[in-house]
Write a protein that holds these residues in place. Sequence first.
Motif, PDB file in Angstrom:
ATOM      1  N   UNK A  63      36.435  49.032  28.356  1.00  0.00           N
ATOM      2  CA  UNK A  63      36.827  50.154  27.503  1.00  0.00           C
ATOM      3  C   UNK A  63      36.023  51.403  27.843  1.00  0.00           C
ATOM      4  N   UNK A  64      34.740  51.242  28.177  1.00  0.00           N
ATOM      5  CA  UNK A  64      33.879  52.384  28.520  1.00  0.00           C
ATOM      6  C   UNK A  64      34.330  53.068  29.798  1.00  0.00           C
ATOM      7  N   UNK A  65      34.693  52.275  30.809  1.00  0.00           N
ATOM      8  CA  UNK A  65      35.027  52.851  32.119  1.00  0.00           C
ATOM      9  C   UNK A  65      36.527  53.007  32.335  1.00  0.00           C
ATOM     10  N   UNK A  66      37.323  52.504  31.418  1.00  0.00           N
ATOM     11  CA  UNK A  66      38.776  52.638  31.545  1.00  0.00           C
ATOM     12  C   UNK A  66      39.374  51.783  32.644  1.00  0.00           C
ATOM     13  N   UNK A  67      38.703  50.693  33.002  1.00  0.00           N
ATOM     14  CA  UNK A  67      39.196  49.777  34.026  1.00  0.00           C
ATOM     15  C   UNK A  67      39.121  48.352  33.506  1.00  0.00           C
ATOM     16  N   UNK A  68      39.801  47.460  34.190  1.00  0.00           N
ATOM     17  CA  UNK A  68      39.750  46.041  33.855  1.00  0.00           C
ATOM     18  C   UNK A  68      39.270  45.252  35.065  1.00  0.00           C
ATOM     19  N   UNK A  69      38.054  45.561  35.513  1.00  0.00           N
ATOM     20  CA  UNK A  69      37.527  44.977  36.739  1.00  0.00           C
ATOM     21  C   UNK A  69      37.605  43.454  36.746  1.00  0.00           C
ATOM     22  N   UNK A  70      37.020  42.817  35.744  1.00  0.00           N
ATOM     23  CA  UNK A  70      36.990  41.349  35.730  1.00  0.00           C
ATOM     24  C   UNK A  70      38.364  40.759  35.474  1.00  0.00           C
ATOM     25  N   UNK A  71      39.160  41.430  34.667  1.00  0.00           N
ATOM     26  CA  UNK A  71      40.495  40.927  34.354  1.00  0.00           C
ATOM     27  C   UNK A  71      41.387  40.908  35.592  1.00  0.00           C
ATOM     28  N   UNK A  72      41.089  41.758  36.550  1.00  0.00           N
ATOM     29  CA  UNK A  72      41.885  41.794  37.780  1.00  0.00           C
ATOM     30  C   UNK A  72      41.756  40.512  38.598  1.00  0.00           C
ATOM     31  N   UNK A  73      40.790  39.667  38.282  1.00  0.00           N
ATOM     32  CA  UNK A  73      40.661  38.376  38.955  1.00  0.00           C
ATOM     33  C   UNK A  73      41.810  37.442  38.583  1.00  0.00           C
ATOM     34  N   UNK A  74      42.501  37.751  37.492  1.00  0.00           N
ATOM     35  CA  UNK A  74      43.604  36.926  37.014  1.00  0.00           C
ATOM     36  C   UNK A  74      44.925  37.629  37.306  1.00  0.00           C
ATOM     37  N   UNK A  75      45.769  37.010  38.093  1.00  0.00           N
ATOM     38  CA  UNK A  75      47.067  37.587  38.409  1.00  0.00           C
ATOM     39  C   UNK A  75      48.043  37.473  37.241  1.00  0.00           C
ATOM     40  N   UNK A  76      47.869  36.474  36.413  1.00  0.00           N
ATOM     41  CA  UNK A  76      48.868  36.158  35.394  1.00  0.00           C
ATOM     42  C   UNK A  76      48.465  36.550  33.975  1.00  0.00           C
ATOM     43  N   UNK A  77      47.249  37.064  33.772  1.00  0.00           N
ATOM     44  CA  UNK A  77      46.790  37.354  32.417  1.00  0.00           C
ATOM     45  C   UNK A  77      46.682  38.853  32.166  1.00  0.00           C
ATOM     46  N   UNK A  78      46.942  39.236  30.930  1.00  0.00           N
ATOM     47  CA  UNK A  78      46.795  40.632  30.531  1.00  0.00           C
ATOM     48  C   UNK A  78      45.593  40.823  29.615  1.00  0.00           C
ATOM     49  N   UNK A  97      40.680  30.760  37.614  1.00  0.00           N
ATOM     50  CA  UNK A  97      39.582  30.354  36.741  1.00  0.00           C
ATOM     51  C   UNK A  97      38.267  30.332  37.512  1.00  0.00           C
ATOM     52  N   UNK A  98      38.283  29.763  38.707  1.00  0.00           N
ATOM     53  CA  UNK A  98      37.045  29.646  39.471  1.00  0.00           C
ATOM     54  C   UNK A  98      36.568  31.009  39.969  1.00  0.00           C
ATOM     55  N   UNK A  99      37.485  31.908  40.285  1.00  0.00           N
ATOM     56  CA  UNK A  99      37.075  33.264  40.644  1.00  0.00           C
ATOM     57  C   UNK A  99      36.312  33.918  39.511  1.00  0.00           C
TER      58      UNK A  99
END
Length: 148
Positions: A63-78, A97-99
């Motif tokens: 939320x602070x940086x306006x990015x979803x860096x860690x969430x980008x590890x998941x192709x299927x999750x929002x 999951x392992x990523x």
Amino acid sequence: MQVFINEQETDFHHISYDEYYFEKYIEGKEISQFEIRIPIKDFNEKMKPKYEELRDELIEDDEKVGENFALELFETLTEYPSYDEILIDTKVNMAEKMGFMNTFFISQIFKEYLNEKNPIYYWIIRGVFYFNQIGDYIIIKGNVQRID
């Protein structure tokens, strides 16, 4: 907790984790397989609060940086997976999951269950490729190398 090296049970003091050496293999040294079994009740008591704190921190940082860096590890999750979604391989595939686990959470698990500075260890964890709840246990599998 039970620890197996190449399917042979060993004392958990004989395996160690060091964040600095994680995913850094020694060339020419044989790679062995490990499996750790942790009772789910114990794991939940120790790790659920830590996971939820980590997830909250990642969301706050996003939320602070306006990015979803860690969430980008998941192709299927929002959104970041819940604790239960991480434990059971249903909504999140093992590669995703392992990523996420290897990047953000596996070190917290090993720091809780394995002594980083154990003076009598023989094996050091080099990588983790499997993490799942099976029955009453969390099962973690990966690679170790013998330290001589």
